[in-house]
Design a protein around this motif. Structure first.
Motif, PDB file in Angstrom:
ATOM      1  N   LEU A  84       0.812  -1.215   0.000  1.00 54.46           N
ATOM      2  CA  LEU A  84       0.000   0.000   0.000  1.00 54.46           C
ATOM      3  C   LEU A  84       0.845   1.265   0.000  1.00 54.46           C
ATOM      4  CD1 LEU A  84      -2.886  -0.925   2.469  1.00 54.46           C
ATOM      5  CD2 LEU A  84      -2.922  -0.858  -0.028  1.00 54.46           C
ATOM      6  N   ALA A  85       2.169   1.127   0.183  1.00 52.97           N
ATOM      7  CA  ALA A  85       3.031   2.313   0.147  1.00 52.97           C
ATOM      8  C   ALA A  85       3.077   2.938  -1.235  1.00 52.97           C
ATOM      9  CB  ALA A  85       4.444   1.948   0.602  1.00 52.97           C
ATOM     10  N   SER A  86       2.762   2.155  -2.265  1.00 52.54           N
ATOM     11  CA  SER A  86       2.757   2.689  -3.638  1.00 52.54           C
ATOM     12  C   SER A  86       1.392   3.233  -4.037  1.00 52.54           C
ATOM     13  CB  SER A  86       3.163   1.584  -4.622  1.00 52.54           C
ATOM     14  OG  SER A  86       2.282   0.464  -4.523  1.00 52.54           O
ATOM     15  N   SER A  87       0.436   3.233  -3.132  1.00 54.48           N
ATOM     16  CA  SER A  87      -0.907   3.736  -3.432  1.00 54.48           C
ATOM     17  C   SER A  87      -1.003   5.206  -3.034  1.00 54.48           C
ATOM     18  CB  SER A  87      -1.957   2.898  -2.699  1.00 54.48           C
ATOM     19  OG  SER A  87      -1.769   2.984  -1.300  1.00 54.48           O
ATOM     20  N   THR A  88      -2.214   5.692  -2.883  1.00 54.47           N
ATOM     21  CA  THR A  88      -2.434   7.092  -2.540  1.00 54.47           C
ATOM     22  C   THR A  88      -1.991   7.381  -1.111  1.00 54.47           C
ATOM     23  OG1 THR A  88      -4.694   6.642  -1.804  1.00 54.47           O
ATOM     24  CG2 THR A  88      -4.367   7.196  -4.138  1.00 54.47           C
ATOM     25  N   ASN A 106      16.158   1.297  -1.663  1.00 63.67           N
ATOM     26  CA  ASN A 106      15.516   1.439  -0.378  1.00 63.67           C
ATOM     27  C   ASN A 106      14.154   0.757  -0.391  1.00 63.67           C
ATOM     28  OD1 ASN A 106      17.651   3.279   0.496  1.00 63.67           O
ATOM     29  ND2 ASN A 106      16.678   4.751  -0.858  1.00 63.67           N
ATOM     30  N   VAL A 107      13.523   0.700   0.776  1.00 64.87           N
ATOM     31  CA  VAL A 107      12.198   0.125   0.932  1.00 64.87           C
ATOM     32  C   VAL A 107      11.294   1.170   1.557  1.00 64.87           C
ATOM     33  CG1 VAL A 107      10.821  -1.607   2.146  1.00 64.87           C
ATOM     34  CG2 VAL A 107      12.995  -2.249   1.101  1.00 64.87           C
ATOM     35  N   THR A 108      10.138   1.357   0.975  1.00 64.48           N
ATOM     36  CA  THR A 108       9.157   2.297   1.510  1.00 64.48           C
ATOM     37  C   THR A 108       7.965   1.520   2.049  1.00 64.48           C
ATOM     38  OG1 THR A 108       9.829   3.953  -0.114  1.00 64.48           O
ATOM     39  CG2 THR A 108       7.726   4.312   1.011  1.00 64.48           C
ATOM     40  N   MET A 109       7.536   1.874   3.245  1.00 68.80           N
ATOM     41  CA  MET A 109       6.392   1.230   3.865  1.00 68.80           C
ATOM     42  C   MET A 109       5.522   2.298   4.531  1.00 68.80           C
ATOM     43  SD  MET A 109       8.160  -0.484   7.240  1.00 68.80           S
ATOM     44  CE  MET A 109       6.568  -0.998   7.881  1.00 68.80           C
ATOM     45  N   CYS A 110       4.320   1.918   4.887  1.00 66.36           N
ATOM     46  CA  CYS A 110       3.404   2.823   5.564  1.00 66.36           C
ATOM     47  C   CYS A 110       3.599   2.670   7.064  1.00 66.36           C
ATOM     48  CB  CYS A 110       1.961   2.516   5.172  1.00 66.36           C
ATOM     49  SG  CYS A 110       1.640   2.648   3.400  1.00 66.36           S
ATOM     50  N   PHE A 167      -5.749  14.984  15.130  1.00 67.16           N
ATOM     51  CA  PHE A 167      -4.966  16.180  15.422  1.00 67.16           C
ATOM     52  C   PHE A 167      -3.620  16.224  14.702  1.00 67.16           C
ATOM     53  CE2 PHE A 167      -7.638  15.386  19.195  1.00 67.16           C
ATOM     54  CZ  PHE A 167      -8.372  16.570  19.205  1.00 67.16           C
ATOM     55  N   ARG A 168      -2.990  15.071  14.442  1.00 68.01           N
ATOM     56  CA  ARG A 168      -1.665  15.047  13.795  1.00 68.01           C
ATOM     57  C   ARG A 168      -1.607  13.909  12.786  1.00 68.01           C
ATOM     58  NH1 ARG A 168       2.484  17.553  16.565  1.00 68.01           N
ATOM     59  NH2 ARG A 168       3.661  17.021  14.700  1.00 68.01           N
ATOM     60  N   ARG A 169      -2.456  13.957  11.791  1.00 66.83           N
ATOM     61  CA  ARG A 169      -2.528  12.837  10.857  1.00 66.83           C
ATOM     62  C   ARG A 169      -1.284  12.700  10.005  1.00 66.83           C
ATOM     63  NH1 ARG A 169      -6.835  14.601   6.150  1.00 66.83           N
ATOM     64  NH2 ARG A 169      -5.789  16.514   5.467  1.00 66.83           N
ATOM     65  N   GLU A 170      -0.468  13.763   9.901  1.00 68.57           N
ATOM     66  CA  GLU A 170       0.779  13.651   9.140  1.00 68.57           C
ATOM     67  C   GLU A 170       1.778  12.730   9.823  1.00 68.57           C
ATOM     68  OE1 GLU A 170       1.070  17.210  11.870  1.00 68.57           O
ATOM     69  OE2 GLU A 170      -0.406  16.380  10.464  1.00 68.57           O
ATOM     70  N   THR A 171       1.469  12.310  11.061  1.00 73.91           N
ATOM     71  CA  THR A 171       2.331  11.351  11.751  1.00 73.91           C
ATOM     72  C   THR A 171       2.374  10.015  11.027  1.00 73.91           C
ATOM     73  OG1 THR A 171       1.826  12.420  13.856  1.00 73.91           O
ATOM     74  CG2 THR A 171       2.729  10.190  13.970  1.00 73.91           C
ATOM     75  N   TYR A 172       1.301   9.679  10.317  1.00 71.68           N
ATOM     76  CA  TYR A 172       1.227   8.443   9.552  1.00 71.68           C
ATOM     77  C   TYR A 172       1.466   8.743   8.073  1.00 71.68           C
ATOM     78  CZ  TYR A 172      -1.022   6.588  13.748  1.00 71.68           C
ATOM     79  OH  TYR A 172      -1.300   6.203  15.032  1.00 71.68           O
ATOM     80  N   GLY A 173       2.179   7.863   7.406  1.00 70.61           N
ATOM     81  CA  GLY A 173       2.433   8.045   5.981  1.00 70.61           C
ATOM     82  C   GLY A 173       3.561   7.161   5.500  1.00 70.61           C
ATOM     83  N   HIS A 174       4.261   7.622   4.480  1.00 69.84           N
ATOM     84  CA  HIS A 174       5.344   6.841   3.880  1.00 69.84           C
ATOM     85  C   HIS A 174       6.594   6.941   4.749  1.00 69.84           C
ATOM     86  CE1 HIS A 174       2.664   7.638   0.436  1.00 69.84           C
ATOM     87  NE2 HIS A 174       3.093   6.476  -0.006  1.00 69.84           N
ATOM     88  N   HIS A 175       7.127   5.790   5.098  1.00 70.55           N
ATOM     89  CA  HIS A 175       8.356   5.704   5.882  1.00 70.55           C
ATOM     90  C   HIS A 175       9.416   5.019   5.043  1.00 70.55           C
ATOM     91  CE1 HIS A 175      11.051   5.218   9.291  1.00 70.55           C
ATOM     92  NE2 HIS A 175      11.168   3.936   8.970  1.00 70.55           N
ATOM     93  N   LEU A 176      10.559   5.673   4.890  1.00 68.55           N
ATOM     94  CA  LEU A 176      11.636   5.164   4.042  1.00 68.55           C
ATOM     95  C   LEU A 176      12.667   4.446   4.887  1.00 68.55           C
ATOM     96  CD1 LEU A 176      12.910   5.110   1.166  1.00 68.55           C
ATOM     97  CD2 LEU A 176      14.152   7.167   1.822  1.00 68.55           C
ATOM     98  N   VAL A 177      12.953   3.197   4.530  1.00 66.52           N
ATOM     99  CA  VAL A 177      14.022   2.428   5.154  1.00 66.52           C
ATOM    100  C   VAL A 177      15.202   2.464   4.195  1.00 66.52           C
ATOM    101  CG1 VAL A 177      14.712   0.213   6.120  1.00 66.52           C
ATOM    102  CG2 VAL A 177      12.323   0.946   6.263  1.00 66.52           C
ATOM    103  N   SER A 178      16.204   3.284   4.506  1.00 68.37           N
ATOM    104  CA  SER A 178      17.313   3.514   3.584  1.00 68.37           C
ATOM    105  C   SER A 178      18.440   2.526   3.830  1.00 68.37           C
ATOM    106  CB  SER A 178      17.842   4.944   3.742  1.00 68.37           C
ATOM    107  OG  SER A 178      18.241   5.178   5.076  1.00 68.37           O
ATOM    108  N   THR A 179      19.300   2.393   2.832  1.00 67.45           N
ATOM    109  CA  THR A 179      20.442   1.490   2.905  1.00 67.45           C
ATOM    110  C   THR A 179      21.698   2.263   2.540  1.00 67.45           C
ATOM    111  OG1 THR A 179      20.331   0.811   0.585  1.00 67.45           O
ATOM    112  CG2 THR A 179      18.957  -0.393   2.161  1.00 67.45           C
ATOM    113  N   THR A 180      22.834   1.610   2.707  1.00 66.66           N
ATOM    114  CA  THR A 180      24.101   2.238   2.365  1.00 66.66           C
ATOM    115  C   THR A 180      24.280   2.403   0.863  1.00 66.66           C
ATOM    116  OG1 THR A 180      25.128   0.050   2.443  1.00 66.66           O
ATOM    117  CG2 THR A 180      25.244   1.381   4.430  1.00 66.66           C
ATOM    118  N   ASP A 181      23.467   1.694   0.072  1.00 68.76           N
ATOM    119  CA  ASP A 181      23.568   1.828  -1.384  1.00 68.76           C
ATOM    120  C   ASP A 181      23.014   3.158  -1.874  1.00 68.76           C
ATOM    121  OD1 ASP A 181      22.825  -1.206  -0.660  1.00 68.76           O
ATOM    122  OD2 ASP A 181      24.342  -1.154  -2.231  1.00 68.76           O
ATOM    123  N   GLY A 182      22.175   3.804  -1.072  1.00 67.59           N
ATOM    124  CA  GLY A 182      21.699   5.135  -1.419  1.00 67.59           C
ATOM    125  C   GLY A 182      20.425   5.171  -2.202  1.00 67.59           C
ATOM    126  N   TYR A 183      20.211   4.254  -3.139  1.00 67.28           N
ATOM    127  CA  TYR A 183      19.014   4.333  -3.965  1.00 67.28           C
ATOM    128  C   TYR A 183      18.248   3.014  -4.014  1.00 67.28           C
ATOM    129  CZ  TYR A 183      22.390   2.395  -7.278  1.00 67.28           C
ATOM    130  OH  TYR A 183      23.346   1.629  -7.866  1.00 67.28           O
TER     131      TYR A 183
END
Length: 394
Positions: A198-202, A286-290, A268-284
């Motif tokens: 679902l990270a690739s959805s709206t 990565n894994v994105t999750m909600c 009150f703070r809905r921007e707290t939830y959303g896309h979270h990026l799990v980055s790696t040493t390779d730089g590009y």
């Protein structure tokens, strides 16, 4: 100074933007040196090039070891919402003092400076695979265990309990707590499996998935704490442990409080939830999750989990002391390792490994944490069956 190389006969327009307040996405990603390069051709949209465009960004030598990633600006489709940086169609190459971006289109380009992690791309992929497989197995195991609990309860059997004093409690209370914990774990495993797709959805759908994942985690931890509290009453009080509407009160606390917390965040703070990026040493790669997107929310969740796991660990230690004392009185020297391992999974003390994710412990801890906790539902299923069989065979 930046440079761009593209073989086109038409006039190429390059735009440099130095303001740090422009092109900040909803996750407030940081642009390296606060500089953005826009490249266009007059009256033409350039995309899906067979030979990629090469854009070079020069920077200070002390930034060579940073996690610098080539991105382009992707405007938002909905009105009133900001856009975001995307890596699709761009490849990042690093050299001394230079970041080379190879992209198959023309637009606004930049280099994001993401805090580097000690995980490589293969490690992140293997951890993702392990967690996906483990959560799938646990979801199936918890479903089967819930069904078995319903069948055994309908037949009027006592629920499995490691202590002799547990048999003085009505079977429905202990079984009810077990079933609620299994339901919370089933919800947690299911929401985790939905998070990455679902990270690739709206944005709205990803925010809902992140809220579901966060709420299910809070509920699962709360029911682990309820298991420890129930075990504490059986261990310390033993007799006269009647609490009116006991299971209902536990449900209100373990289900209601996390639900109210998630609802308050969404209001009150809905921007707290959303896309979270799990980055790696390779730089590009990565894994994105909600998931959670702000550090305060992470810290509050860690504190919440830490308090519950500390209490559970103390209760587990007390149970081990009681079991050893009981075995000694009965002159049974063999340690009941099935009970200890089962209680370790039941109380979720293995989640405490999350507090050792630093330094040389990071990678081994992540593998151990992922394997043990993604398979927690399976371990509980095996423990439940083993305890139930041992109780009826004795």
């Amino acid at each position: 100074m930046e440079g761009i190389h593209v073989q086109e006969e038409q006039k190429l327009i390059c735009i440099y933007i130095h303001s740090s307040g422009i092109f900040l996405d909803e996750r407030n990603s940081s642009v390296l040196n606060s500089r953005v390069l826009g490249a266009f051709l007059l009256n033409r949209h350039v995309r899906s090039l067979r030979r990629p465009v090469e854009i070079r960004f020069w920077h200070d030598t002390e930034l060579d070891a940073s996690n610098a990633t080539c991105v382009f600006w992707l405007p938002a489709a909905g009105a009133g919402s900001t856009g975001s940086w995307s890596r699709e169609g761009c490849e990042t190459q690093h050299s001394q003092g230079t970041v080379r971006c190879l992209c198959d289109h023309l637009t606004y380009f930049a280099v994001l400076l993401i805090q580097a992690q000690d995980l490589s791309q293969p490690e992140l992929q293997s951890l993702t695979y392990i967690s996906t497989v483990g959560c799938s197995i646990s979801a199936a195991a918890t479903s089967c265990t819930l069904l078995l609990c319903c069948v055994f309860s309908a037949r009027g059997h006592l629920s499995p309990c490691p202590l002799p004093s547990c048999r003085r409690r009505p079977w429905d209370t202990t079984t009810g707590i077990h079933m609620n914990l299994l339901a919370a774990l089933l919800l947690l495993n299911g929401s985790f499996l939905l998070s990455q797709p679902l990270a690739s959805s709206t944005e709205g759908l990803c925010r809902a998935a992140a809220a579901l994942l966060h709420g299910s985690l809070l509920c699962a931890l709360a029911w682990m704490g309820a298991e420890a509290f129930h075990l504490y009453l059986l261990l310390v009080k033993v007799y006269n442990i009647y609490v009116r509407q006991y299971l209902l009160k536990l449900c209100l606390c373990a289900w209601g409080v996390p639900a109210l917390a998630v609802a308050a965040i969404l209001i009150f703070r809905r921007e707290t939830y959303g896309h979270h990026l799990v980055s790696t040493t390779d730089g590009y790669q990565n894994v994105t999750m909600c998931w959670l997107t702000t550090q305060p929310a992470h810290y509050v969740t860690l504190c919440y989990a830490g308090l519950i796991l500390l209490f559970n660990a103390l209760v587990l230690g007390a149970v081990v002391v009681v079991l050893r004392r009981t075995r000694h009185q009965k002159e049974q020297a063999r340690r009941d390792w099935v009970t200890v391992l089962g209680l370790t999974c039941l109380l979720g003390t293995t989640w405490g490994l999350a507090f050792f994710s630093f330094g040389v412990f990071l990678v081994p801890q992540l593998y151990l944490f992922t394997i043990l906790n993604s398979l927690q539902g399976l371990f509980l299923c095996l423990w439940y069956l083993a305890t139930h069989r041992r109780k009826h065979s004795s």
